[in-house]
Enzyme design. Structure first.
Site, PDB file in Angstrom:
ATOM      1  N   GLY A  11       0.840  -1.207   0.000  1.00  0.00           N
ATOM      2  CA  GLY A  11       0.000   0.000   0.000  1.00  0.00           C
ATOM      3  C   GLY A  11       0.867   1.244   0.000  1.00  0.00           C
ATOM      4  O   GLY A  11       0.479   2.284   0.536  1.00  0.00           O
ATOM      5  N   GLY A  14      -0.417   4.847  -0.883  1.00  0.00           N
ATOM      6  CA  GLY A  14      -1.542   5.445  -0.157  1.00  0.00           C
ATOM      7  C   GLY A  14      -1.062   6.499   0.830  1.00  0.00           C
ATOM      8  O   GLY A  14       0.138   6.734   0.975  1.00  0.00           O
ATOM      9  N   SER A 107      -6.374  -2.117  14.785  1.00  0.00           N
ATOM     10  CA  SER A 107      -7.132  -1.061  14.105  1.00  0.00           C
ATOM     11  C   SER A 107      -6.505   0.304  14.330  1.00  0.00           C
ATOM     12  O   SER A 107      -6.826   1.263  13.628  1.00  0.00           O
ATOM     13  CB  SER A 107      -8.571  -1.056  14.609  1.00  0.00           C
ATOM     14  OG  SER A 107      -8.581  -0.879  16.013  1.00  0.00           O
ATOM     15  N   HIS A 140     -13.209  11.465  10.847  1.00  0.00           N
ATOM     16  CA  HIS A 140     -12.086  11.215   9.937  1.00  0.00           C
ATOM     17  C   HIS A 140     -12.274  12.023   8.649  1.00  0.00           C
ATOM     18  O   HIS A 140     -13.373  12.513   8.376  1.00  0.00           O
ATOM     19  CB  HIS A 140     -11.983   9.726   9.584  1.00  0.00           C
ATOM     20  CG  HIS A 140     -11.401   8.878  10.684  1.00  0.00           C
ATOM     21  ND1 HIS A 140     -12.173   8.348  11.690  1.00  0.00           N
ATOM     22  CD2 HIS A 140     -10.123   8.486  10.931  1.00  0.00           C
ATOM     23  CE1 HIS A 140     -11.390   7.658  12.517  1.00  0.00           C
ATOM     24  NE2 HIS A 140     -10.151   7.721  12.083  1.00  0.00           N
ATOM     25  N   LYS A 144     -12.060   8.378   3.857  1.00  0.00           N
ATOM     26  CA  LYS A 144     -12.003   7.112   4.611  1.00  0.00           C
ATOM     27  C   LYS A 144     -13.122   6.185   4.137  1.00  0.00           C
ATOM     28  O   LYS A 144     -14.276   6.588   4.034  1.00  0.00           O
ATOM     29  CB  LYS A 144     -12.110   7.376   6.117  1.00  0.00           C
ATOM     30  CG  LYS A 144     -11.959   6.102   6.939  1.00  0.00           C
ATOM     31  CD  LYS A 144     -11.628   6.385   8.385  1.00  0.00           C
ATOM     32  CE  LYS A 144     -11.588   5.106   9.218  1.00  0.00           C
ATOM     33  NZ  LYS A 144     -10.524   4.183   8.793  1.00  0.00           N
TER      34      LYS A 144
HETATM   35  N1  LIG Z   1      -4.117   0.645  12.119  1.00  0.00           N
HETATM   36  C1  LIG Z   1      -3.815   1.931  12.025  1.00  0.00           C
HETATM   37  O1  LIG Z   1      -3.159   2.525  12.909  1.00  0.00           O
HETATM   38  C2  LIG Z   1      -4.264   2.714  10.817  1.00  0.00           C
HETATM   39  C3  LIG Z   1      -3.950   4.065  10.703  1.00  0.00           C
HETATM   40  C4  LIG Z   1      -4.334   4.728   9.540  1.00  0.00           C
HETATM   41  C5  LIG Z   1      -5.019   4.040   8.538  1.00  0.00           C
HETATM   42  N2  LIG Z   1      -5.313   2.726   8.728  1.00  0.00           N
HETATM   43  C6  LIG Z   1      -5.971   1.936   7.694  1.00  0.00           C
HETATM   44  O2  LIG Z   1      -5.015   1.647   6.699  1.00  0.00           O
HETATM   45  C7  LIG Z   1      -5.669   1.528   5.428  1.00  0.00           C
HETATM   46  C8  LIG Z   1      -5.011   2.479   4.436  1.00  0.00           C
HETATM   47  O3  LIG Z   1      -5.225   3.804   4.879  1.00  0.00           O
HETATM   48  P1  LIG Z   1      -4.827   5.062   3.982  1.00  0.00           P
HETATM   49  O4  LIG Z   1      -5.367   6.252   4.677  1.00  0.00           O
HETATM   50  O5  LIG Z   1      -3.389   5.011   3.645  1.00  0.00           O
HETATM   51  O6  LIG Z   1      -5.717   4.770   2.688  1.00  0.00           O
HETATM   52  P2  LIG Z   1      -5.393   5.107   1.174  1.00  0.00           P
HETATM   53  O7  LIG Z   1      -4.794   6.463   1.066  1.00  0.00           O
HETATM   54  O8  LIG Z   1      -6.656   4.829   0.409  1.00  0.00           O
HETATM   55  O9  LIG Z   1      -4.266   4.050   0.764  1.00  0.00           O
HETATM   56  C9  LIG Z   1      -4.497   2.695   0.540  1.00  0.00           C
HETATM   57  C10 LIG Z   1      -3.522   2.231  -0.534  1.00  0.00           C
HETATM   58  O10 LIG Z   1      -3.689   0.815  -0.716  1.00  0.00           O
HETATM   59  C11 LIG Z   1      -4.010   0.569  -2.091  1.00  0.00           C
HETATM   60  N3  LIG Z   1      -5.000  -0.538  -2.213  1.00  0.00           N
HETATM   61  C12 LIG Z   1      -6.253  -0.569  -1.742  1.00  0.00           C
HETATM   62  N4  LIG Z   1      -6.865  -1.724  -2.076  1.00  0.00           N
HETATM   63  C13 LIG Z   1      -5.961  -2.416  -2.796  1.00  0.00           C
HETATM   64  C14 LIG Z   1      -5.979  -3.682  -3.444  1.00  0.00           C
HETATM   65  N5  LIG Z   1      -7.085  -4.481  -3.397  1.00  0.00           N
HETATM   66  N6  LIG Z   1      -4.864  -4.088  -4.077  1.00  0.00           N
HETATM   67  C15 LIG Z   1      -3.772  -3.319  -4.106  1.00  0.00           C
HETATM   68  N7  LIG Z   1      -3.688  -2.088  -3.525  1.00  0.00           N
HETATM   69  C16 LIG Z   1      -4.765  -1.656  -2.876  1.00  0.00           C
HETATM   70  C17 LIG Z   1      -4.651   1.852  -2.595  1.00  0.00           C
HETATM   71  O11 LIG Z   1      -4.576   1.917  -3.990  1.00  0.00           O
HETATM   72  P3  LIG Z   1      -5.700   2.794  -4.774  1.00  0.00           P
HETATM   73  O12 LIG Z   1      -5.459   4.213  -4.353  1.00  0.00           O
HETATM   74  O13 LIG Z   1      -5.396   2.506  -6.214  1.00  0.00           O
HETATM   75  O14 LIG Z   1      -7.035   2.281  -4.317  1.00  0.00           O
HETATM   76  C18 LIG Z   1      -3.807   2.898  -1.885  1.00  0.00           C
HETATM   77  O15 LIG Z   1      -2.587   3.134  -2.568  1.00  0.00           O
HETATM   78  C19 LIG Z   1      -7.154   1.827   5.699  1.00  0.00           C
HETATM   79  O16 LIG Z   1      -7.833   0.611   5.909  1.00  0.00           O
HETATM   80  C20 LIG Z   1      -7.116   2.630   6.983  1.00  0.00           C
HETATM   81  O17 LIG Z   1      -8.306   2.565   7.727  1.00  0.00           O
HETATM   82  C21 LIG Z   1      -4.936   2.057   9.831  1.00  0.00           C
END
Ligand SMILES: NC(=O)c1ccc[n+]([C@@H]2O[C@H](COP(=O)([O-])OP(=O)(O)OC[C@H]3O[C@@H](n4cnc5c(N)ncnc54)[C@H](OP(=O)(O)O)[C@@H]3O)[C@@H](O)[C@H]2O)c1
Length: 240
Positions: A11, A14, A107, A140, A144
């Site tokens: 990822g 992202g 999470s 958020h 999101k």
């Molecule tokens: N646990 C924690 O502390 C925490 C903190 C922050 C965020 N998160 C979680 O982490 C995840 C990512 O957050 P983010 O804010 O970085 O989101 P984001 O900006 O949408 O980034 C996600 C990245 O993963 C890629 N992706 C999504 N689905 C995919 C797939 N099926 N195959 C390949 N690549 C894929 C996306 O590509 P595309 O743009 O092409 O879709 C994007 O580059 C979310 O679920 C969020 O809730 C967790």
């Protein structure tokens, strides 16, 4: 000299992935080498050469990557799973995979949020004895994908272990808010409010790295994995 630790990011294009890559380039723990950055439509094979993969992508991406890791015969890579919005069958598949590979999932990987959760575990029974009911409000940014947030779902379980589904939970999606979780304990004539506000995504990146360090140590000490490790189950003192 100790051998280096190869780290991969799933990822990587992202919001969180970029922050994590930046963090790994500028302030990675000693010996860590950023060895793979994988985004959508890229072959995940380089991840299977890594000692540790940290992912911020989506449950779909995680499951698809772990299936390919299975096909490639990979068991040695350890995984920090950060994505939220899991469906039940996906979660089961992740749990199944965690019987053969080391995986920690959470999470919210901010260490302050883990502290916040620890405070809430103590506060919740006290509030209940005073007849004050919990209500969660989480906010958020407007991109999101999941609602309520994974953190809010974890908080529901903490403040109401016997009935998490009954905790009134409100989600706000607006602007560029990094993340805010407010737990309001509401009584008849008074209210106690506990909250955490994330101001920069670096808190999740540094937390992910800390959990990665913990996981690699655990793997080295214990050898065989014993199933999916939830970050909430790790003693806070072990992380400091
Ligand atoms: N646990 C924690 O502390 C925490 C903190 C922050 C965020 N998160 C979680 O982490 C995840 C990512 O957050 P983010 O804010 O970085 O989101 P984001 O900006 O949408 O980034 C996600 C990245 O993963 C890629 N992706 C999504 N689905 C995919 C797939 N099926 N195959 C390949 N690549 C894929 C996306 O590509 P595309 O743009 O092409 O879709 C994007 O580059 C979310 O679920 C969020 O809730 C967790």
């Amino acid at each position: 000299m100790a051998s280096s630790i190869r780290v991969g990011v799933l990822g990587s294009q992202g919001k969180m992935g970029k922050k994590l890559v930046e963090f790994l380039r500028t302030s990675a723990p000693e010996g860590w080498v950023l060895s793979a950055e994988i985004s959508r439509n890229e072959n995940p094979a380089p991840l299977f050469e890594c000692d540790l993969v940290i992912e911020f992508s989506s449950p779909d991406a995680v499951i698809s990557t772990l299936r390919q890791a299975t096909t490639a015969g990979n068991k040695s890579t350890a995984w920090v799973i950060a994505s939220t919005g899991w469906k039940l069958d996906q979660r089961r598949e992740l749990e199944e995979y965690a019987k053969k590979a080391w995986i920690v999932a959470g999470s919210n990987l901010s260490l302050s949020v883990i502290a916040f959760q620890t405070i809430l575990k103590t506060a919740a029974p006290l509030m209940q004895s005073l007849g004050m009911l919990p209500v969660i409000v989480e906010s958020h940014h407007n991109q999101k994908k999941d609602a309520p947030s994974g953190t809010a779902i974890t908080l529901q379980r903490i403040v109401s272990p016997s009935g998490p589904g009954n905790v009134q939970t409100h989600s706000i999606r607006a602007g560029k808010i990094v993340g805010e979780h407010v737990v309001r304990f509401i009584g008849q004539n008074e209210e106690i409010v506990l909250s955490h506000r994330a101001e920069d995504r670096s808190i999740f990146a540094s937390g992910a790295i800390r959990f990665g360090q913990w996981l690699l140590k655990e793997k080295q000490q214990k050898g065989e994995p014993a199933g999916l490790i939830s970050v909430e189950k790790i003693g806070y003192n072990e992380l400091l």
